[in-house]
Design an enzyme around this catalytic site. Structure first.
Site, PDB file in Angstrom:
ATOM      1  N   LYS A   1      23.850   4.074 -12.999  1.00  0.00           N
ATOM      2  CA  LYS A   1      23.090   5.070 -13.768  1.00  0.00           C
ATOM      3  C   LYS A   1      21.824   5.465 -13.010  1.00  0.00           C
ATOM      4  CE  LYS A   1      20.709   5.611 -18.173  1.00  0.00           C
ATOM      5  NZ  LYS A   1      20.437   5.070 -19.501  1.00  0.00           N
TER       6      LYS A   1
ATOM      7  N   LYS B   1      14.346  -9.555 -11.792  1.00  0.00           N
ATOM      8  CA  LYS B   1      14.590  -8.617 -10.682  1.00  0.00           C
ATOM      9  C   LYS B   1      13.356  -8.556  -9.786  1.00  0.00           C
ATOM     10  CE  LYS B   1      17.384  -5.175 -13.174  1.00  0.00           C
ATOM     11  NZ  LYS B   1      17.369  -3.805 -13.673  1.00  0.00           N
TER      12      LYS B   1
ATOM     13  N   GLY C   1      23.465   2.139 -20.383  1.00  0.00           N
ATOM     14  CA  GLY C   1      24.439   1.547 -19.463  1.00  0.00           C
ATOM     15  C   GLY C   1      25.583   0.858 -20.185  1.00  0.00           C
ATOM     16  N   ARG C   2      25.244   0.062 -21.202  1.00  0.00           N
ATOM     17  CA  ARG C   2      26.289  -0.719 -21.894  1.00  0.00           C
ATOM     18  C   ARG C   2      27.075   0.120 -22.885  1.00  0.00           C
ATOM     19  NH1 ARG C   2      21.166  -2.289 -22.644  1.00  0.00           N
ATOM     20  NH2 ARG C   2      20.198  -2.165 -24.701  1.00  0.00           N
TER      21      ARG C   2
ATOM     22  N   GLU D   1      21.903  -4.734  -6.354  1.00  0.00           N
ATOM     23  CA  GLU D   1      23.243  -5.297  -6.117  1.00  0.00           C
ATOM     24  C   GLU D   1      24.222  -4.188  -5.712  1.00  0.00           C
ATOM     25  OE1 GLU D   1      21.307  -5.964  -8.700  1.00  0.00           O
ATOM     26  OE2 GLU D   1      21.632  -7.970  -9.508  1.00  0.00           O
TER      27      GLU D   1
ATOM     28  N   GLU E   1      22.440  -7.819 -24.649  1.00  0.00           N
ATOM     29  CA  GLU E   1      21.421  -6.969 -24.017  1.00  0.00           C
ATOM     30  C   GLU E   1      20.836  -6.013 -25.056  1.00  0.00           C
ATOM     31  OE1 GLU E   1      22.086  -3.997 -20.641  1.00  0.00           O
ATOM     32  OE2 GLU E   1      21.357  -5.705 -19.493  1.00  0.00           O
TER      33      GLU E   1
ATOM     34  N   HIS F   1      43.084 -24.963 -26.388  1.00  0.00           N
ATOM     35  CA  HIS F   1      43.248 -26.202 -25.634  1.00  0.00           C
ATOM     36  C   HIS F   1      41.990 -26.540 -24.855  1.00  0.00           C
ATOM     37  CE1 HIS F   1      47.554 -26.482 -26.560  1.00  0.00           C
ATOM     38  NE2 HIS F   1      47.451 -25.165 -26.631  1.00  0.00           N
TER      39      HIS F   1
HETATM   40  O1  F6P Z   1      19.698  -4.856 -15.295  1.00  0.00           O
HETATM   41  C1  F6P Z   1      20.312  -4.424 -16.459  1.00  0.00           C
HETATM   42  C2  F6P Z   1      20.896  -3.061 -16.274  1.00  0.00           C
HETATM   43  O2  F6P Z   1      19.888  -2.115 -16.263  1.00  0.00           O
HETATM   44  C3  F6P Z   1      21.926  -2.763 -17.345  1.00  0.00           C
HETATM   45  O3  F6P Z   1      21.373  -2.336 -18.515  1.00  0.00           O
HETATM   46  C4  F6P Z   1      22.779  -1.759 -16.651  1.00  0.00           C
HETATM   47  O4  F6P Z   1      24.009  -1.599 -17.296  1.00  0.00           O
HETATM   48  C5  F6P Z   1      22.879  -2.385 -15.285  1.00  0.00           C
HETATM   49  O5  F6P Z   1      21.609  -2.944 -15.054  1.00  0.00           O
HETATM   50  C6  F6P Z   1      23.262  -1.471 -14.171  1.00  0.00           C
HETATM   51  O6  F6P Z   1      22.354  -0.426 -14.020  1.00  0.00           O
HETATM   52  P1  F6P Z   1      22.714   0.843 -13.168  1.00  0.00           P
HETATM   53  O7  F6P Z   1      23.897   1.492 -13.780  1.00  0.00           O
HETATM   54  O8  F6P Z   1      21.495   1.707 -13.208  1.00  0.00           O
HETATM   55  O9  F6P Z   1      23.018   0.389 -11.769  1.00  0.00           O
END
Ligand code: F6P
Length: 558
Positions: free
Chosen positions: A220, A523, A282-283, A226, A368, A399
């Site tokens: 987003k 972060k 995002g979620r 990452e 979240e 199990h």
């Molecule tokens: O760190 C949390 C977050 O901001 C989430 O809310 C989001 O889904 C995820 O990181 C990824 O963010 P982006 O889509 O901006 O890479």
């Protein structure tokens, strides 16, 4: 009319309806589901709700008609419906980020009107959906060619959190729908890379040919470390496999983002970018362009069926009376357990292997969204908010940890999710296994609710000294969600059911379900610590524990 202005709102635990629930809870005491069922032979049929294709049985909850009445009164006093309408209307209910919350607009029909700042966003939503569809068709048909002229056979989605969990979960859930339309060739395989641990990308690239691989970089913000780190490494892999020609990137990399500037900065042509908007959290973004990898896998038609499933539940949530409103009921039942039974976790147990990743997905959605300890006005809460959400598919969990669910000291409300029919395409033997799977689901709900008392154990011949060990207290609540079959539409319905359940809970708990400031500190600290690991730099102000760990890490690396 209750006041919903954040600053003046009555705190939930000071509402008379909250106090009434507390008194009611005390009166109910240890009332047992055995007795509640015995007293009302209709209970199993009465405590049910239907939304779209989803049948909900909530009769195995520690509730009476009075409990449900009081929970509804709490929802009314909290003006859940008012906040819901504000969300659907496009009001900026995400106050700390000053944003509207409009994932529901992502599945609105073409002729709907949903305005943000006076502008109807629905045409834009459909423009992007159409662009995604035409791209997905080109990839699926082989019309989209890689740099060397090959058709694409594998897609790698690079993203994390909401830019990974939704499509990854849904891809797995809808695997039976991923074959090519004609079934004459295998569908496009999609792999998902999220972890900054290089092992993730390393393993996901194994066996892939750069000439036939397409990367979808999903972020987003397009600033997530990452994702950008993995995307950079993926680009290096691609270029080294295709002779270093940078023009290859345009044929093998597309982006999904709200941030065109950062996409261009990264080196992806913005013509190959699929956009979405800041009013999509995002979620909550699976049905935006974040679902592109899924659409490539299942095709635009199936993707649209999934959106219709979402829409069915949106309409239900918006219009059904509270007593029949499935997300309202699920949300309120969760509040009942966390606030009045001390439950700290909630298990989601799909009796469908295809839904293996559904609990992971819900962890972000629920935790979240509602893992907060200040209310919307920023005051500390004095009531419990989101529980820990967890789970794995039945029957595996039986199990492993079901021992605790049946006989442990914690109350863990659980959702059992199952389907009347297995997905199409299985052999007769495997289809026959479905009855066994579902027998287990029904049996677990029954065992958790009713248990086995000492007399029953003794009557079965259990030696007296073993009776305490082989007795089951029961009274462990479950919701059973049963649908015909796991289709794209049903998956959409299920996800929307939980989205709105989370909404209801956030509204009553008076937390902002749409920000996530709690992820920021870690972060920022990682950014400070990283140079100490990579370049041996000193990080001023580290606590003695972290400093010692950093120094040990460095010395272990020679
Ligand atoms: O760190 C949390 C977050 O901001 C989430 O809310 C989001 O889904 C995820 O990181 C990824 O963010 P982006 O889509 O901006 O890479």
């Amino acid at each position: 009319m209750p006041d919903t202005t954040a600053n003046e709102r009555t705190r939930p635990d000071r509402l008379p309806e909250w106090a009434a629930l507390g008194e009611h809870r005390a009166k109910l005491g240890d009332a047992h589901l055995r007795d509640l069922f015995a007293a009302d032979p209709e209970r199993g049929g009465r405590y049910t709700a239907q939304v779209g294709d989803l049948h909900l049985d909530y009769s195995k909850h520690l509730v009476t008609d009075e409990t449900l009445r009081l929970l509804r009164a709490l929802a009314e006093a909290s003006d859940v419906a008012g906040l819901r309408d504000a969300m659907f209307r496009g009001d900026r209910i995400n106050t700390t980020e000053n944003r509207a919350v409009l994932h529901t607009a992502l599945r609105a029909p073409r002729d709907a009107v949903v305005e943000v700042d006076g502008e109807n966003v629905v045409p834009e939503v459909h423009r992007v959906l159409d662009k995604m569809a035409s791209f997905a068709e080109r990839v699926r048909s082989g019309a989209w060619r890689g740099h060397r002229g090959d058709a694409i056979t594998a897609v790698v989605n690079i993203g994390i959190g909401g830019s990974d969990l939704g499509p990854a979960m849904a891809y797995e859930a809808l695997l039976p729908y991923t074959a090519s339309e004609t079934g004459d060739k295998p569908g496009i395989e999609v792999r998902f890379v999220s972890n900054v641990d290089g092992a993730d990308l390393h393993e996901k690239l194994r066996g892939l040919d750069p000439a036939t691989t397409l990367f979808i970089v999903s972020s987003k913000t397009f600033t997530t470390v990452e994702t950008l780190t993995n995307a950079t490494s993926a680009r290096a892999w691609l270029l080294s496999g295709l002779g270093g020609e940078v023009e290859a990137v345009a044929r093998h990399f597309v982006a999904v983002s709200t941030n065109a500037e950062k996409v261009a900065e990264f080196g992806i042509d913005t013509r190959n970018m699929f956009e979405f908007w800041d009013w999509v959290g995002g979620r909550y973004s699976l049905d935006s362009a974040i679902g592109l990898s899924l659409m490539v896998a299942i095709g635009p038609e199936r993707f649209r069926e999934m959106l219709e499933g979402f829409r069915t539940v949106d309409e239900h949530f918006r219009t059904a009376p509270i007593e029949d409103n499935a997300p309202m009921l699920m949300g309120l039942l969760g509040i009942w357990y966390s606030a009045f039974h001390g439950a700290q976790s909630h298990a989601v147990l799909p009796y469908s292997h295809y839904l293996a990743r559904f609990p992971d997905y819900l962890q972000q959605l629920e935790m979240e969204s509602n893992g907060k300890s200040v209310d919307r006005a920023g005051r500390p809460v004095s009531w419990p908010t989101a529980p820990v959400v967890w789970g794995t598919p039945g029957t595996n969990g039986q199990h492993a940890y079901f021992q605790l669910l049946h006989q442990g000291t914690q109350l863990v409300p659980a959702d059992l999710i199952g389907f009347a029919r297995p997905v199409p395409g299985m052999t007769a033997e495997l289809i026959a296994q479905h009855d066994l799977l579902m027998a287990n689901m029904f049996a677990q709900g029954q065992a958790l609710a009713f248990g086995k008392d000492p007399d029953e154990a003794a009557a079965e011949g259990v030696p007296p000294e073993q009776v305490p060990h082989r007795t089951f207290g029961g009274n462990r609540p479950t919701t059973t969600v049963l649908a015909d079959e796991l289709t794209p539409s049903v998956l959409g319905q299920l996800i929307a059911l939980y989205e709105h359940k989370v909404f209801v809970q956030g509204a009553v708990w008076d937390v902002n379900s749409f920000d996530q400031w709690g992820v920021e500190l870690g972060k920022a600290l990682a950014k400070r610590i990283e140079p100490a690991l990579t370049a041996g730099e000193e990080v001023p102000g580290l606590d003695s524990s972290t400093a010692a760990l950093v120094s040990r890490y460095r010395s272990l690396n020679g």
